[in-house]
Design a protein around this motif. Sequence first.
Motif, PDB file in Angstrom:
ATOM      1  N   GLU A   1     -29.029  79.146  26.216  1.00 43.35           N
ATOM      2  CA  GLU A   1     -27.975  80.148  26.326  1.00 43.35           C
ATOM      3  C   GLU A   1     -27.810  80.905  25.010  1.00 43.35           C
ATOM      4  OE1 GLU A   1     -26.528  80.927  29.014  1.00 43.35           O
ATOM      5  OE2 GLU A   1     -26.606  79.214  30.372  1.00 43.35           O
ATOM      6  N   GLU A   2     -28.171  80.260  23.900  1.00 39.96           N
ATOM      7  CA  GLU A   2     -27.990  80.869  22.583  1.00 39.96           C
ATOM      8  C   GLU A   2     -29.093  81.863  22.223  1.00 39.96           C
ATOM      9  OE1 GLU A   2     -27.607  77.582  23.201  1.00 39.96           O
ATOM     10  OE2 GLU A   2     -25.415  77.670  23.091  1.00 39.96           O
ATOM     11  N   GLY A   3     -30.294  81.677  22.767  1.00 46.15           N
ATOM     12  CA  GLY A   3     -31.384  82.576  22.425  1.00 46.15           C
ATOM     13  C   GLY A   3     -32.736  81.959  22.703  1.00 46.15           C
ATOM     14  N   LEU A   4     -33.779  82.661  22.308  1.00 50.10           N
ATOM     15  CA  LEU A   4     -35.144  82.208  22.534  1.00 50.10           C
ATOM     16  C   LEU A   4     -35.442  80.994  21.669  1.00 50.10           C
ATOM     17  CD1 LEU A   4     -37.804  82.956  24.045  1.00 50.10           C
ATOM     18  CD2 LEU A   4     -38.474  84.177  21.966  1.00 50.10           C
ATOM     19  N   ARG A   5     -35.988  79.958  22.280  1.00 49.63           N
ATOM     20  CA  ARG A   5     -36.243  78.714  21.562  1.00 49.63           C
ATOM     21  C   ARG A   5     -37.725  78.463  21.312  1.00 49.63           C
ATOM     22  NH1 ARG A   5     -33.060  73.201  22.921  1.00 49.63           N
ATOM     23  NH2 ARG A   5     -31.386  74.545  22.157  1.00 49.63           N
ATOM     24  N   ARG A   6     -38.575  78.790  22.262  1.00 45.60           N
ATOM     25  CA  ARG A   6     -40.005  78.556  22.091  1.00 45.60           C
ATOM     26  C   ARG A   6     -40.813  79.670  22.746  1.00 45.60           C
ATOM     27  NH1 ARG A   6     -41.971  73.345  20.992  1.00 45.60           N
ATOM     28  NH2 ARG A   6     -43.958  74.448  20.858  1.00 45.60           N
ATOM     29  N   VAL A   7     -41.962  79.963  22.143  1.00 48.53           N
ATOM     30  CA  VAL A   7     -43.009  80.776  22.764  1.00 48.53           C
ATOM     31  C   VAL A   7     -44.269  79.930  22.692  1.00 48.53           C
ATOM     32  CG1 VAL A   7     -44.415  82.866  22.617  1.00 48.53           C
ATOM     33  CG2 VAL A   7     -41.956  82.980  22.120  1.00 48.53           C
ATOM     34  N   VAL A   8     -44.884  79.674  23.842  1.00 43.32           N
ATOM     35  CA  VAL A   8     -46.005  78.733  23.907  1.00 43.32           C
ATOM     36  C   VAL A   8     -47.196  79.386  24.599  1.00 43.32           C
ATOM     37  CG1 VAL A   8     -46.778  76.484  24.745  1.00 43.32           C
ATOM     38  CG2 VAL A   8     -44.388  76.801  24.048  1.00 43.32           C
TER      39      VAL A   8
ATOM     40  N   ALA B   1     -35.534  88.192  31.274  1.00 41.82           N
ATOM     41  CA  ALA B   1     -36.359  89.102  32.068  1.00 41.82           C
ATOM     42  C   ALA B   1     -36.752  90.316  31.233  1.00 41.82           C
ATOM     43  CB  ALA B   1     -35.601  89.537  33.320  1.00 41.82           C
ATOM     44  N   GLY B   2     -35.800  90.836  30.460  1.00 39.81           N
ATOM     45  CA  GLY B   2     -36.094  91.986  29.614  1.00 39.81           C
ATOM     46  C   GLY B   2     -37.109  91.655  28.543  1.00 39.81           C
ATOM     47  N   LEU B   3     -36.971  90.490  27.925  1.00 43.23           N
ATOM     48  CA  LEU B   3     -37.909  90.078  26.890  1.00 43.23           C
ATOM     49  C   LEU B   3     -39.297  89.872  27.474  1.00 43.23           C
ATOM     50  CD1 LEU B   3     -38.667  89.192  24.061  1.00 43.23           C
ATOM     51  CD2 LEU B   3     -37.786  86.903  24.605  1.00 43.23           C
TER      52      LEU B   3
ATOM     53  N   VAL C   1     -34.361  90.289  18.995  1.00 43.27           N
ATOM     54  CA  VAL C   1     -34.302  89.211  19.985  1.00 43.27           C
ATOM     55  C   VAL C   1     -33.449  88.055  19.458  1.00 43.27           C
ATOM     56  CG1 VAL C   1     -35.655  87.499  21.257  1.00 43.27           C
ATOM     57  CG2 VAL C   1     -36.546  89.818  20.941  1.00 43.27           C
ATOM     58  N   PRO C   2     -32.414  87.636  20.180  1.00 38.37           N
ATOM     59  CA  PRO C   2     -31.617  86.478  19.746  1.00 38.37           C
ATOM     60  C   PRO C   2     -32.475  85.214  19.758  1.00 38.37           C
ATOM     61  CG  PRO C   2     -30.472  87.730  21.456  1.00 38.37           C
ATOM     62  CD  PRO C   2     -31.875  88.240  21.417  1.00 38.37           C
ATOM     63  N   LEU C   3     -32.370  84.421  18.703  1.00 39.65           N
ATOM     64  CA  LEU C   3     -33.183  83.213  18.582  1.00 39.65           C
ATOM     65  C   LEU C   3     -32.303  81.975  18.498  1.00 39.65           C
ATOM     66  CD1 LEU C   3     -35.773  84.459  15.922  1.00 39.65           C
ATOM     67  CD2 LEU C   3     -36.026  84.440  18.414  1.00 39.65           C
TER      68      LEU C   3
ATOM     69  N   VAL D   1     -41.683  80.456  17.671  1.00 44.12           N
ATOM     70  CA  VAL D   1     -41.644  81.646  18.530  1.00 44.12           C
ATOM     71  C   VAL D   1     -42.670  82.674  18.041  1.00 44.12           C
ATOM     72  CG1 VAL D   1     -39.310  81.404  19.438  1.00 44.12           C
ATOM     73  CG2 VAL D   1     -39.628  82.413  17.184  1.00 44.12           C
ATOM     74  N   PRO D   2     -43.977  82.336  18.104  1.00 43.94           N
ATOM     75  CA  PRO D   2     -44.995  83.294  17.674  1.00 43.94           C
ATOM     76  C   PRO D   2     -44.876  84.604  18.443  1.00 43.94           C
ATOM     77  CG  PRO D   2     -45.966  81.560  19.029  1.00 43.94           C
ATOM     78  CD  PRO D   2     -44.572  81.129  18.709  1.00 43.94           C
ATOM     79  N   ILE D   3     -45.374  85.652  17.839  1.00 39.46           N
ATOM     80  CA  ILE D   3     -45.267  87.044  18.282  1.00 39.46           C
ATOM     81  C   ILE D   3     -43.867  87.567  17.972  1.00 39.46           C
ATOM     82  CG2 ILE D   3     -45.389  88.739  20.153  1.00 39.46           C
ATOM     83  CD1 ILE D   3     -47.428  87.006  21.540  1.00 39.46           C
ATOM     84  N   ILE D   4     -42.823  86.880  18.452  1.00 38.34           N
ATOM     85  CA  ILE D   4     -41.456  87.317  18.165  1.00 38.34           C
ATOM     86  C   ILE D   4     -41.221  87.233  16.661  1.00 38.34           C
ATOM     87  CG2 ILE D   4     -39.025  87.007  18.742  1.00 38.34           C
ATOM     88  CD1 ILE D   4     -40.991  87.682  21.114  1.00 38.34           C
ATOM     89  N   ILE D   5     -41.567  86.109  16.059  1.00 39.61           N
ATOM     90  CA  ILE D   5     -41.723  86.006  14.606  1.00 39.61           C
ATOM     91  C   ILE D   5     -43.233  86.044  14.378  1.00 39.61           C
ATOM     92  CG2 ILE D   5     -41.439  84.563  12.566  1.00 39.61           C
ATOM     93  CD1 ILE D   5     -38.889  83.474  13.779  1.00 39.61           C
TER      94      ILE D   5
END
Length: 200
Positions: free
Chosen positions: A54-61, A89-91, A109-111, A163-167
Amino acid sequence: MRVRQSHRVRRDHGSEKDSGRDETTFGADPRVSSVLFYAVVEWPVSPVLLLASEEGLRRVVFLKQQHPEEWLLENAASQATVGLPDRLAGLAGRLQAYLRGSREDFVDVPLDLAGATPFQQRVWKELQTVPYGTVVTYGELAWKIGKPTAARAVGNAVGAYRVPIIIPCHRVVAAGGVGGFGQTGVAIKRALLKLEGVKI
């Protein structure tokens, strides 16, 4: 390329083993929500899973050959119900555009980086200033955060990415070549750099 249906994942805190594994994987803070959401963006190199609280993006795998539900059962949850928050959905749509070659900036992007050290967060924040289509060495990144002798520590912080790509940790390279990319693998790092027009 397409975005698979997203799900809401509720972590099972019923066993001590599961709880410990989750904290190890995500650095989970017991004060944050136990509800996680995910979506999978298809990419020919590797499907990409987005996992958010709920707080933001946690992982990109980068899933490679692994099925998303298999990864989630091993790393995040034992139960899932269908759900799709608008921000995820937007991300997912923005990430899909990026993987098609669009010049996307994800700095807004909220993380949810619960459990990250202040030093890691400092390095990751500086990484977000590295422009699309450019690279920086570990030593240069150390200079940027005011720690010119801490290239090795910076490398460790970059390697602890969640969170690769996002960071954009793929934009950090070794002085003599492309450098590593943790468990994700150098092939995916090269693919991302090629996507942005970087030749190494």
